[in-house]
Design a protein around this motif. Structure first.
Motif, PDB file in Angstrom:
ATOM      1  N   HIS A  23       8.741  63.514  15.817  1.00  0.00           N
ATOM      2  CA  HIS A  23       9.339  63.796  14.463  1.00  0.00           C
ATOM      3  C   HIS A  23      10.071  65.137  15.151  1.00  0.00           C
ATOM      4  O   HIS A  23      11.194  65.653  14.066  1.00  0.00           O
ATOM      5  N   LYS A  26      13.639  64.088  16.093  1.00  0.00           N
ATOM      6  CA  LYS A  26      14.137  63.294  15.700  1.00  0.00           C
ATOM      7  C   LYS A  26      15.012  64.472  14.485  1.00  0.00           C
ATOM      8  O   LYS A  26      16.176  64.731  14.431  1.00  0.00           O
ATOM      9  N   LEU A  30      19.092  64.670  14.050  1.00  0.00           N
ATOM     10  CA  LEU A  30      19.723  64.959  12.823  1.00  0.00           C
ATOM     11  C   LEU A  30      20.510  65.885  12.684  1.00  0.00           C
ATOM     12  O   LEU A  30      20.619  66.013  11.426  1.00  0.00           O
ATOM     13  N   ASN A  61      21.216  67.607   4.271  1.00  0.00           N
ATOM     14  CA  ASN A  61      20.659  66.474   3.576  1.00  0.00           C
ATOM     15  C   ASN A  61      19.848  65.951   2.970  1.00  0.00           C
ATOM     16  O   ASN A  61      18.958  65.582   3.971  1.00  0.00           O
ATOM     17  N   GLU A  62      19.835  64.743   3.259  1.00  0.00           N
ATOM     18  CA  GLU A  62      18.772  63.978   1.996  1.00  0.00           C
ATOM     19  C   GLU A  62      17.574  63.606   3.436  1.00  0.00           C
ATOM     20  O   GLU A  62      16.678  63.938   3.555  1.00  0.00           O
ATOM     21  N   GLU A  63      18.715  62.657   4.261  1.00  0.00           N
ATOM     22  CA  GLU A  63      17.607  62.531   5.562  1.00  0.00           C
ATOM     23  C   GLU A  63      17.156  63.728   6.488  1.00  0.00           C
ATOM     24  O   GLU A  63      15.901  63.563   6.265  1.00  0.00           O
ATOM     25  N   GLN A  64      17.682  64.824   6.515  1.00  0.00           N
ATOM     26  CA  GLN A  64      16.839  65.818   7.164  1.00  0.00           C
ATOM     27  C   GLN A  64      16.272  66.288   6.606  1.00  0.00           C
ATOM     28  O   GLN A  64      15.126  67.096   6.333  1.00  0.00           O
ATOM     29  N   ARG A  65      16.387  67.036   5.098  1.00  0.00           N
ATOM     30  CA  ARG A  65      15.039  67.304   4.080  1.00  0.00           C
ATOM     31  C   ARG A  65      13.954  66.244   3.940  1.00  0.00           C
ATOM     32  O   ARG A  65      12.863  66.768   4.279  1.00  0.00           O
ATOM     33  N   ARG A  66      14.247  64.955   4.029  1.00  0.00           N
ATOM     34  CA  ARG A  66      13.409  64.244   4.402  1.00  0.00           C
ATOM     35  C   ARG A  66      12.321  64.055   5.689  1.00  0.00           C
ATOM     36  O   ARG A  66      10.377  64.664   5.470  1.00  0.00           O
ATOM     37  N   GLU A  67      12.999  64.228   6.722  1.00  0.00           N
ATOM     38  CA  GLU A  67      12.139  64.602   7.599  1.00  0.00           C
ATOM     39  C   GLU A  67      11.398  65.741   7.975  1.00  0.00           C
ATOM     40  O   GLU A  67      10.406  66.765   8.358  1.00  0.00           O
ATOM     41  N   LYS A  70       8.277  66.621   6.570  1.00  0.00           N
ATOM     42  CA  LYS A  70       6.630  65.604   6.609  1.00  0.00           C
ATOM     43  C   LYS A  70       6.753  66.937   7.544  1.00  0.00           C
ATOM     44  O   LYS A  70       6.638  68.049   7.892  1.00  0.00           O
TER      45      LYS A  70
END
Length: 146
Positions: A23, A26, A30, A61-67, A70
């Motif tokens: 986690h 990643k 990112l 960005n959306e990918e950073q926010r999703r990770e 978590k």
């Protein structure tokens, strides 16, 4: 990790805390920690990095926010909390770690078995020493950076 006080290099412990390492690594890949900051420095105890969702000055960005949103299950081990250890931040729920973590500035056996250790500072102890000299203020039980 590049700071205003010098660079800090980490080594990760994938066999000790594999989910936590995956986690955090990643988020690093990112760029999640870019423009983040230390919000807490308690001399002889911890320098704590803010969580990615609230600590960045740049938009995510959306990918950073999703990770960043978590959480990771608490991966507690027999590794000891000593100076230089990377320890996952969390709330009362042992499985609430997200992206805030601490670099230990001293030995803290009271954290052993209660917070997930996922790595260690391999270079930059001089930077940790500089962080310990930052002006701070008491905010409840925490020592916060101005």
């Amino acid at each position: 990790m590049q700071t205003n006080y010098g660079d800090i290099e980490f080594g990760f412990y994938p066999t000790v805390a594999p989910k936590t390492v995956d986690h955090i690594f990643k988020l690093v890949r990112l760029g999640g920690y870019n423009t983040n900051h230390f919000f807490r420095v308690d001399k002889g105890f911890v320098a704590q990095v803010a969580d990615v969702a609230n600590g960045r000055s740049a938009p995510m960005n959306e990918e950073q926010r999703r990770e960043a949103e978590k959480t990771v299950v608490g991966e507690f081990s027999d590794v000891k909390h000593v100076r230089g250890i990377l320890s996952m931040g969390r709330y009362d729920d042992p499985d609430s770690g997200s992206s805030s973590f601490s670099m230990l500035l001293g030995n803290s056996p009271h954290l052993d078995g209660k917070y997930a250790i996922f790595g260690k500072v391999t270079k930059g102890d001089d930077t940790l020493a500089k962080l310990e000299q930052l002006p701070t203020r008491k905010e409840g039980i925490f020592v916060m950076v101005y």
